[in-house]
Design a protein around this motif. Structure first.
Motif, PDB file in Angstrom:
ATOM      1  N   LYS A 205       2.707   5.363  -4.047  1.00  0.00           N
ATOM      2  CA  LYS A 205       2.595   5.867  -5.422  1.00  0.00           C
ATOM      3  C   LYS A 205       3.955   6.359  -5.923  1.00  0.00           C
TER       4      LYS A 205
ATOM      5  N   PRO B  76       1.724   7.056   3.858  1.00  0.00           N
ATOM      6  CA  PRO B  76       2.361   6.925   2.536  1.00  0.00           C
ATOM      7  C   PRO B  76       2.808   8.280   1.998  1.00  0.00           C
TER       8      PRO B  76
ATOM      9  N   PRO C 185      -1.970  -2.108   5.861  1.00  0.00           N
ATOM     10  CA  PRO C 185      -1.954  -0.636   5.929  1.00  0.00           C
ATOM     11  C   PRO C 185      -0.625  -0.155   6.525  1.00  0.00           C
TER      12      PRO C 185
ATOM     13  N   GLN D 194       2.440  -1.713   9.494  1.00  0.00           N
ATOM     14  CA  GLN D 194       3.612  -2.380   8.944  1.00  0.00           C
ATOM     15  C   GLN D 194       4.800  -2.385   9.901  1.00  0.00           C
TER      16      GLN D 194
ATOM     17  N   SER E 283       4.318  -2.317  -4.453  1.00  0.00           N
ATOM     18  CA  SER E 283       4.420  -1.245  -3.472  1.00  0.00           C
ATOM     19  C   SER E 283       3.094  -0.515  -3.292  1.00  0.00           C
ATOM     20  N   PRO E 284       2.714  -0.236  -2.053  1.00  0.00           N
ATOM     21  CA  PRO E 284       1.511   0.558  -1.797  1.00  0.00           C
ATOM     22  C   PRO E 284       1.767   2.055  -1.954  1.00  0.00           C
TER      23      PRO E 284
ATOM     24  N   SER F  36       2.929  -5.129   0.879  1.00  0.00           N
ATOM     25  CA  SER F  36       1.980  -4.883  -0.208  1.00  0.00           C
ATOM     26  C   SER F  36       0.548  -4.724   0.280  1.00  0.00           C
ATOM     27  N   PHE F  37       0.179  -5.476   1.316  1.00  0.00           N
ATOM     28  CA  PHE F  37      -1.240  -5.565   1.637  1.00  0.00           C
ATOM     29  C   PHE F  37      -1.625  -4.972   2.985  1.00  0.00           C
TER      30      PHE F  37
END
Length: 486
Positions: free
Chosen positions: A340, A321, A268, A272, A337-338, A265-266
């Motif tokens: 869209k 993303p 970048p 990850q 979720s980061p 979630s947090f």
């Protein structure tokens, strides 16, 4: 008289049995293992969760003492009470229909099945509650008659007690069999313990089936009906030891899942991958995307759908993303979720137009199966994506878990990511395939259905999966559930 005085099951011929009636016990006879704890445990957790499983586990020593030293019937009644008391009958039936068949099918005794499947009329006579075993025996094995212990109910809930004549063991099996068949004498009786002797002596032939977990179970491929759709959280059978380990693991596993979700979630996206390694998540990337894909615009990544975390792992694999288009939006994805998520309207023309506009600005991800699926198969692909663009990159996704399934149909969907990430070492394997060449696109004159079928085929071949014509609707109908937001 000891049951070992009966001839062994291997001596029973299965030739010319089309007109014969076979009556068999279940646990230890038609199934390899005698202990039915695992199946009660699966129902306990599926319906009421970890506290019910803990209650059953605590009651099992008492049941074991009664079973082996006092009365087989009394021991089984304790297990029935601990598992069912207060449960809704509908929930028990649902678990028996959607969870248990997979585990039962993986434990069929090869010799018993050889004889059982060769007979023209089949009957299973078991101490296990009928409500648990009937869906599997009738729907998947084609059993004609299922005679099992009947549970007491009150206002749609199980009381935990059993109906007269009680648990079907010993004389109760004889009485039930006699009332069912009347003057007709069954041809074959199969059993594995001394309490099966009374009903076996009513049959023209009786055969002893030694309980043996070391023999190879019957391949599920030879069953009359394949178990394609199944539900439930657990990957393995819940023996008492496995149940204890899982109960002890769940609090720690939940905390670990929260940490892993926080990472997703947090942090970048570029960080990850390394955070996954640090928290025990494996991300395997095959067919590394070429540079032009990493810096592309207008590509549509067409993926099979394993969990609602698919698009996060795909974005990490691409190191950026990539928004996902879907017919329904998970509340989890909206919150955590980061990546869209773009919701489609189910108006085919409008959705196609919207996606075309978005592809002029960025790459997108789509899951044409429309829902997550388990097993070695792919659901039918929607052809919508093929009409939209010729810039299509198929992506094959596979997940590996050791404890919990990361998807459910009948349970709480918002818990899906937690259960996947509660596995000690969950794994995602992502394989990027070559972008569709001109001759396999709609631009070359192929129909959108032909393109969709081709993409399904290449992904299935990569995963060694089977292509099916099953749809999202078939899945939910098979699991007998209405889901508003799958």
């Amino acid at each position: 008289m000891a049951i070992t005085t009966f001839p062994m099951i291997e001596k029973c011929t299965s030739i010319d049995r089309e007109n014969d009636i076979v009556v068999t016990d279940l646990d230890g006879t038609l199934l390899r293992g005698r202990n039915s704890f695992a199946y009660f445990a699966l129902v306990a957790f599926d319906v009421d969760g970890v506290l019910r499983l803990l209650f059953l586990l605590l009651a099992s020593p008492i049941a074991g003492i009664l079973y082996y030293f006092i009365s087989e019937s009394a021991g089984i009644q304790v297990i029935v009470f601990a598992t069912f008391v207060g449960m809704k009958v509908f929930d028990i039936e649902s678990a028996a229909r959607n969870v248990l068949p997979k585990f039962y099918s993986e434990d069929l005794h090869p010799e018993s099945w050889r004889v059982f499947s060769s007979c023209g009329k089949t009957c299973v006579l078991t101490a296990t509650p009928r409500i648990m075993v009937e869906p599997f025996l009738k729907d998947y094995l084609g059993t004609d008659i299922v005679l099992g212990t009947e549970i007491e109910t009150y206002k749609g809930r199980a009381t935990g007690f059993v109906r007269p004549p009680g648990v079907l063991v010993g004389k109760n099996k004889v009485d039930t069999l006699t009332s069912t068949f009347g003057d007709t004498q069954p041809d074959i009786g199969l059993g594995d313990r001394d309490t099966d002797i009374p009903f076996m002596t009513l049959c023209k032939e009786g055969y002893f089936v030694p309980s043996n977990l070391k023999v190879n179970a019957v391949s599920t491929k030879v069953l009359p009906k394949p178990i394609v759709f199944h539900d439930g959280r657990f990957i393995k059978k819940l023996t008492p030891l496995v149940s204890l380990l899982i109960i002890l693991w769940i609090p720690l596993g939940f905390l670990l899942a929260c940490v892993r979700l926080s990472v997703m979630s947090f942090l970048p996206i570029p960080l990850q991958y390394y955070a996954f390694l640090a928290t025990g998540i494996r991300l395997i990337i095959n067919g590394i995307p070429p540079l032009h894909i990493k810096k592309s615009k207008g590509l549509l990544f067409v993926c099979c759908h394993k969990t609602i975390l698919d698009n996060i792992f795909l974005s990490v694999a691409l190191d950026r993303p990539v928004p996902v288009v879907t017919y329904s939006t998970s509340r989890f994805l909206n919150i955590f979720s980061p990546i869209k998520t773009i919701t489609l309207t189910r108006d085919r023309a409008f959705d196609a137009s919207m996606i075309k506009k978005l592809l002029k600005q960025r790459d997108l991800t789509i899951f044409p199966e429309g829902t997550t699926s388990r097993g070695q198969f792919l659901l039918r692909f929607s052809s919508l994506f093929a009409e939209i663009t010729n810039e299509i990159v198929p992506v094959a996704m596979e997940t590996k878990m050791s404890m919990f399934h990361g998807t459910t149909t009948r349970g709480w969907k918002w818990m899906d990511p937690f259960f996947f990430l509660m596995n000690p070492r969950p794994t995602y394997e992502i394989t990027f395939l070559n972008k569709l060449s001109y001759e396999f696109t709609c631009k070359s004159g192929k129909s959108s259905h032909e393109v969709a079928n081709y993409v399904q085929k290449v992904i299935a071949e990569t995963l060694s999966y089977e292509c099916t014509t099953f749809t999202r609707k078939d899945k939910y109908m098979a699991l007998d559930t209405i889901v508003k937001n799958p």
